[in-house]
Scaffold this active site. Structure first.
Site, PDB file in Angstrom:
ATOM      1  N   THR A  52      -1.031   7.660  -0.820  1.00 53.56           N
ATOM      2  CA  THR A  52      -2.346   7.618  -1.478  1.00 53.56           C
ATOM      3  C   THR A  52      -3.255   6.531  -0.904  1.00 53.56           C
ATOM      4  O   THR A  52      -4.456   6.508  -1.187  1.00 53.56           O
ATOM      5  CB  THR A  52      -2.166   7.324  -2.977  1.00 53.56           C
ATOM      6  OG1 THR A  52      -1.583   6.003  -3.101  1.00 53.56           O
ATOM      7  CG2 THR A  52      -1.245   8.323  -3.657  1.00 53.56           C
ATOM      8  N   ASP A 104       1.930  -1.303  12.271  1.00 54.55           N
ATOM      9  CA  ASP A 104       2.209  -1.885  10.953  1.00 54.55           C
ATOM     10  C   ASP A 104       2.555  -3.364  11.140  1.00 54.55           C
ATOM     11  O   ASP A 104       3.609  -3.705  11.692  1.00 54.55           O
ATOM     12  CB  ASP A 104       3.365  -1.141  10.289  1.00 54.55           C
ATOM     13  CG  ASP A 104       3.582  -1.628   8.861  1.00 54.55           C
ATOM     14  OD1 ASP A 104       3.843  -2.836   8.678  1.00 54.55           O
ATOM     15  OD2 ASP A 104       3.481  -0.815   7.934  1.00 54.55           O
ATOM     16  N   ARG A 120       0.857  -1.188   0.000  1.00 51.05           N
ATOM     17  CA  ARG A 120       0.000   0.000   0.000  1.00 51.05           C
ATOM     18  C   ARG A 120       0.885   1.227   0.000  1.00 51.05           C
ATOM     19  O   ARG A 120       1.800   1.335   0.813  1.00 51.05           O
ATOM     20  CB  ARG A 120      -0.846  -0.064   1.273  1.00 51.05           C
ATOM     21  CG  ARG A 120      -1.876   0.998   1.398  1.00 51.05           C
ATOM     22  CD  ARG A 120      -2.718   0.757   2.634  1.00 51.05           C
ATOM     23  NE  ARG A 120      -2.093   1.266   3.851  1.00 51.05           N
ATOM     24  CZ  ARG A 120      -2.760   1.667   4.920  1.00 51.05           C
ATOM     25  NH1 ARG A 120      -4.076   1.582   4.940  1.00 51.05           N
ATOM     26  NH2 ARG A 120      -2.136   2.120   5.979  1.00 51.05           N
ATOM     27  N   ASP A 174       5.917  -4.610   9.705  1.00 52.59           N
ATOM     28  CA  ASP A 174       7.071  -4.133  10.479  1.00 52.59           C
ATOM     29  C   ASP A 174       7.181  -4.896  11.800  1.00 52.59           C
ATOM     30  O   ASP A 174       8.284  -5.232  12.248  1.00 52.59           O
ATOM     31  CB  ASP A 174       6.952  -2.639  10.771  1.00 52.59           C
ATOM     32  CG  ASP A 174       7.156  -1.777   9.524  1.00 52.59           C
ATOM     33  OD1 ASP A 174       7.476  -2.344   8.462  1.00 52.59           O
ATOM     34  OD2 ASP A 174       6.973  -0.552   9.621  1.00 52.59           O
TER      35      ASP A 174
HETATM   36  O1  LIG Z   1      -6.624  -2.410   3.674  1.00 52.30           O
HETATM   37  P1  LIG Z   1      -5.463  -1.582   3.164  1.00 52.30           P
HETATM   38  O2  LIG Z   1      -5.669  -0.115   3.426  1.00 52.30           O
HETATM   39  O3  LIG Z   1      -5.158  -1.871   1.732  1.00 52.30           O
HETATM   40  O4  LIG Z   1      -4.194  -1.939   4.059  1.00 52.30           O
HETATM   41  C1  LIG Z   1      -3.880  -3.219   4.455  1.00 52.30           C
HETATM   42  C2  LIG Z   1      -2.573  -3.680   3.903  1.00 52.30           C
HETATM   43  O5  LIG Z   1      -1.491  -2.909   4.441  1.00 52.30           O
HETATM   44  C3  LIG Z   1      -0.514  -3.777   4.988  1.00 52.30           C
HETATM   45  O6  LIG Z   1       0.435  -4.143   4.038  1.00 52.30           O
HETATM   46  P2  LIG Z   1       1.642  -3.178   3.634  1.00 52.30           P
HETATM   47  O7  LIG Z   1       1.261  -2.362   2.441  1.00 52.30           O
HETATM   48  O8  LIG Z   1       2.106  -2.432   4.842  1.00 52.30           O
HETATM   49  O9  LIG Z   1       2.744  -4.205   3.141  1.00 52.30           O
HETATM   50  P3  LIG Z   1       3.664  -5.182   4.012  1.00 52.30           P
HETATM   51  O10 LIG Z   1       2.805  -6.368   4.343  1.00 52.30           O
HETATM   52  O11 LIG Z   1       4.784  -5.494   3.097  1.00 52.30           O
HETATM   53  O12 LIG Z   1       4.104  -4.452   5.252  1.00 52.30           O
HETATM   54  C4  LIG Z   1      -1.318  -4.980   5.412  1.00 52.30           C
HETATM   55  O13 LIG Z   1      -0.526  -6.132   5.587  1.00 52.30           O
HETATM   56  C5  LIG Z   1      -2.333  -5.120   4.307  1.00 52.30           C
HETATM   57  O14 LIG Z   1      -1.855  -5.876   3.210  1.00 52.30           O
HETATM   58  O1  LIG Z   2      -3.148  -0.413  10.771  1.00 54.18           O
HETATM   59  C1  LIG Z   2      -2.637  -0.841   9.726  1.00 54.18           C
HETATM   60  C2  LIG Z   2      -3.133  -0.498   8.450  1.00 54.18           C
HETATM   61  C3  LIG Z   2      -2.539  -1.027   7.349  1.00 54.18           C
HETATM   62  N1  LIG Z   2      -1.484  -1.857   7.489  1.00 54.18           N
HETATM   63  C4  LIG Z   2      -0.988  -2.189   8.705  1.00 54.18           C
HETATM   64  O2  LIG Z   2      -0.029  -2.976   8.804  1.00 54.18           O
HETATM   65  N2  LIG Z   2      -1.578  -1.662   9.790  1.00 54.18           N
HETATM   66 MG   LIG Z   3       3.387  -2.939   6.180  1.00 53.13          MG
END
Ligand SMILES: O=P(O)(O)OC[C@H]1O[C@H](OP(=O)(O)OP(=O)(O)O)[C@H](O)[C@@H]1O
Ligand SMILES: O=c1cc[nH]c(=O)[nH]1
Ligand SMILES: [Mg+2]
Length: 212
Positions: A107, A203, A103, A206
């Protein structure tokens, strides 16, 4: 679309420790793994089975086994990887496909950077793993990819879901013939101005694997 928030004291206990800012990555990974196995029990309630006969040491009797084609489990990288072992422990014969999605934190739009899925998912039950359902953009794009390949039944397992994300999915898949379910360990209050789930757990990627 159906939503199930699993209401169980063990789930609530593990989720509370997962949320705690003091919980370190090794503990976070273990708790996420344990939570998924508890969620998977509910999420697979409608997994397809066929009748079989089995010979016990005493007699022949009737039972069931998982039907063909095998279910497909799809973790969304990166954070969804932390849910894979917990799921396949309960469904060891399932096949596994992968989706890499991230994500844009400005945006809040999801981008797909990797996809390794069977081309034809006709008649397949799919289980998508992603700990966080925030705006719903990531999960909606993932479910759309699966439906476009013919999946006829999709269940998403999430550790936390925001009401905004659930509404987004309801609208995105209103009128879709295939059953779509979300099973979550917690239904949180809202999103904040940065699109993070409140109270949430931060997150998830993370906390599982470190800040990148
Ligand atoms: O419902 P949304 O608003 O789309 O957000 C949720 C997404 O955000 C996070 O991923 P991230 O983009 O942080 O990637 P990562 O798993 O590599 O940390 C999470 O693991 C979801 O996939
Ligand atoms: O709270 C949140 C939202 C999106 N992605 C995450 O990992 N945490
Ligand atoms: Mg993430």
């Amino acid at each position: 679309m159906q939503t199930l928030a699993v209401d169980h004291p063990l789930v609530a206990h593990k989720l509370t420790t997962l949320r705690d800012v003091r919980t370190d990555s090794p503990t976070f990974r273990r708790l996420a793994d344990e939570l998924v196995t508890l969620l998977a029990y509910e999420a697979t309630r409608d997994v397809r089975v066929t009748d079989v006969e089995v010979q016990t040491p005493v007699t022949r009797t009737h039972g069931v086994q998982l039907a063909s084609p095998k279910p497909l489990v799809v973790p969304i990288l990166r954070a969804g990887l932390g849910m894979l072992d917990g799921m396949t422990r309960l469904l060891p014969t399932a096949e596994v496909g992968f989706l890499g999605m991230v994500r844009d934190e400005g945006t809040l739009q999801a981008e797909t950077y990797a996809s390794r899925l069977p081309d034809d998912l006709s008649g397949r039950q799919c289980y998508v793993l992603d700990p966080m359902l925030a705006t719903g953009g990531t999960l909606a794009a993932a479910i759309r990819l699966l439906l476009d390949r013919g999946a006829d039944d999709v269940t998403a397992l999430c550790l936390l879901a925001a009401p905004e994300g659930l509404r987004f999915l309801e609208d995105a898949f209103a009128g879709t013939r295939a059953p779509i379910r979300v099973v979550t360990a917690g239904l949180d209050e809202r999103l904040n101005e940065r699109g993070f789930i409140v109270p949430g757990l931060g997150d998830a990627g993370d906390r599982l694997y470190g800040v990148v």
